[in-house]
Design an enzyme around this catalytic site. Structure first.
Site, mmCIF file in Angstrom:
data_model
loop_
_atom_site.group_PDB
_atom_site.id
_atom_site.type_symbol
_atom_site.label_atom_id
_atom_site.label_comp_id
_atom_site.label_asym_id
_atom_site.label_seq_id
_atom_site.Cartn_x
_atom_site.Cartn_y
_atom_site.Cartn_z
ATOM 1 C CG ASP A 160 -6.388 -3.622 -3.970
ATOM 2 O OD1 ASP A 160 -7.181 -2.670 -3.810
ATOM 3 O OD2 ASP A 160 -5.197 -3.580 -3.623
ATOM 4 C CG HIS A 162 -5.620 -2.178 -0.355
ATOM 5 N ND1 HIS A 162 -4.642 -2.093 -1.322
ATOM 6 C CD2 HIS A 162 -5.171 -1.416 0.691
ATOM 7 C CE1 HIS A 162 -3.660 -1.319 -0.906
ATOM 8 N NE2 HIS A 162 -3.963 -0.893 0.308
ATOM 9 C CB SER A 177 -0.959 -0.042 1.197
ATOM 10 O OG SER A 177 -1.939 0.949 1.107
#
Length: 374
Positions: free
Chosen positions: A314, A347, A145
Site C-alpha cells: 500500500d 490499499h 481507509s
C-alpha cells in the site's frame, strides 16, 4: 438504494466543525444480526470514501455487499454474536445528506453551498445516529481507509463509547503524496467544463472529469505487483477492429481502468467525491491534542483492545503509518495487535484479499475474552 437501507433523521441544525450548519441531516444505514438485550454487542463499520451502507447481503437485500466476505453468521464479523451497523457517510451520495441532497431552505441541491466537511462531522453524525438507535456504547468500531481515520477519531473523541478498535490501512493524517494524488483527482473533476463551478444540473455531472479521477484513484488503490501478475502486457482483443482510432485502448490494464471508471461515473456524484476526498486530506488526529501530536491524541483512547492492519504494498497509506498507529496505541496502554500483511493488492486489499484478512479479523473478535450479552 439497497432494499435493506433504513434512514435516520437527526435534529437540526447540525453544526459543522469547520463552519456552517445543516438545517437537517438524514443518514442511510443497514444492520445485520440482533442487538442484545444489554445493548452491548454492536459493531459500527465506518466506510471508505465511496461505498454505500450496503456492506453485506441480507434477507431484505440478497445482493452482495462491498464487504460480503467479512460480515455474516460464522464470519469474521459474526452476526450470530454481534449486531453490525454500517452507516453511509455524511457528505456521500448513497442516501445520506450530502452536496447532491436537496437543501430544504432553497429547494435545490446543495452543490457547493454544502459546508466544508470533516471526518469529525462524519463521526459525530454517526454517534448521534447510534443514540437514536438506543446504543450508547459500542463493542467495537471498525474502519478501513477513510473509515479507519473515522474509527480513530471516534475512539479519541468519545473514549468512553467503545470497547475495541480495528483500524485497517489508515493513518492519523495523510502523507503529502496521498494529498497530491487526491488533489490531482479533484483537478480532473474541476477542469471538466461540465462541472460548471460545482453547480451542474441534476443528471449532467462532469463525466469526463470523474472518469479520469477514478482512473487515477484506481492506480493508487492497487499495486504495480498485482497488475504485473494480473495483466502483464496483454493486449485487448479488438485492437485491429474497423473503426479503431489512434491511441485507443491497447492494453488489458487500460481496458480494466476504463470499464471500472465508466461504472463509477454512473453511481457517484462528483461534488460528494470532492467533499469526501478533501475531508481525508484535512484530517489530522493531532488537532485533538494541545501539542498537535497524534500520539498525544491517541492517549485519550480508552478502548480495551485494538487491532491495526496494514498492507506492505500500500503506497497510498504506507505500512509505516499503521505501525505508527499501533505504537501510539500501545504507548497509550491498549493491548494492541499489529500485523503488516503481504498482500499484493495494495490499499484495496481489505476489499478483496479474503485469505489474509478474514483469519486475522476473525481471530481478533473470537479471542476477545468478554462475551457480549453475557
Amino acid at each position: 438504494m439497497s432494499g435493506a437501507t433504513k434512514y435516520l433523521h437527526l435534529d437540526g441544525p447540525f453544526e459543522m466543525v469547520r463552519g456552517g450548519a445543516l438545517p437537517e441531516v438524514t443518514l442511510a444505514y443497514e444492520t445485520w444480526g440482533e442487538l442484545s438485550p444489554e445493548r452491548d454487542n454492536a459493531i459500527l463499520i465506518f466506510t471508505g470514501l465511496s461505498p454505500s451502507a450496503h456492506a453485506a447481503s441480507s434477507m431484505e437485500d440478497p445482493s452482495r455487499g462491498w464487504w460480503e466476505f467479512m460480515i455474516g453468521p460464522g464470519r469474521a464479523l459474526d452476526t450470530s454474536r454481534y449486531f453490525v451497523i454500517c452507516i453511509n457517510n455524511l457528505g456521500s451520495c448513497f442516501g445520506s445528506t450530502g452536496p447532491a441532497s436537496t437543501n430544504p431552505e432553497t429547494g435545490r441541491p446543495y452543490r457547493l453551498d454544502f459546508p466544508e466537511l470533516s471526518v469529525e462531522d462524519i463521526v459525530r453524525s454517526q454517534r448521534q445516529a447510534l443514540h437514536k438507535l438506543g446504543i450508547e456504547r459500542l463493542h467495537a468500531v471498525v474502519g478501513a481507509s477513510l473509515g479507519g481515520m473515522s474509527a480513530l477519531a471516534f475512539a479519541v473523541t468519545y473514549p468512553d463509547d467503545v470497547d475495541e478498535l480495528v483500524v485497517i490501512s489508515a493513518a492519523t493524517r495523510a502523507t503529502p503524496f496521498a494529498i497530491a494524488i487526491r488533489s490531482l483527482q479533484r483537478d480532473c473533476i474541476k477542469s471538466d467544463p461540465a462541472w460548471r463551478g460545482g453547480f451542474y444540473p441534476e443528471g449532467q455531472q462532469p463525466q469526463e472529469g470523474m472518469r479520469l479521477a477514478r482512473k487515477l484513484g484506481l492506480m493508487s488503490y492497487r499495486s504495480p505487483e498485482e497488475w504485473l501478475q494480473r495483466f502483464g502486457r496483454e493486449r485487448v482483443e479488438w485492437l485491429d477492429e474497423p473503426g479503431s482510432q489512434p491511441f485507443d485502448i491497447e492494453f488489458q490494464v487500460e481496458s480494466y481502468l476504463e470499464a471500472n471508471a465508466r461504472k463509477f461515473v454512473r453511481v457517484c456524484d462528483a461534488n460528494c467525491y470532492l467533499y469526501l476526498s478533501r475531508a481525508m486530506d484535512l484530517f489530522d488526529l493531532g488537532e485533538h491534542a494541545e501539542d498537535w501530536d497524534p500520539d498525544t491524541a491517541l492517549k485519550r483512547v480508552r478502548a480495551r483492545r485494538a487491532l491495526v492492519l496494514g498492507v506492505e504494498t500500500d503506497f497510498l497509506f504506507p505500512v509505516w503509518q499503521q505501525r505508527a498507529v499501533a505504537d501510539g496505541l500501545k504507548e497509550a496502554g491498549l493491548s494492541t495487535h499489529y500485523m503488516p500483511l503481504s498482500s499484493v493488492q495494495g490499499h484495496d486489499a481489505f476489499l478483496v484479499d479474503k485469505a489474509r484478512f478474514i483469519p486475522v479479523v476473525g481471530e481478533f473478535f473470537s479471542s476477545g475474552g468478554n462475551t457480549p450479552g453475557a
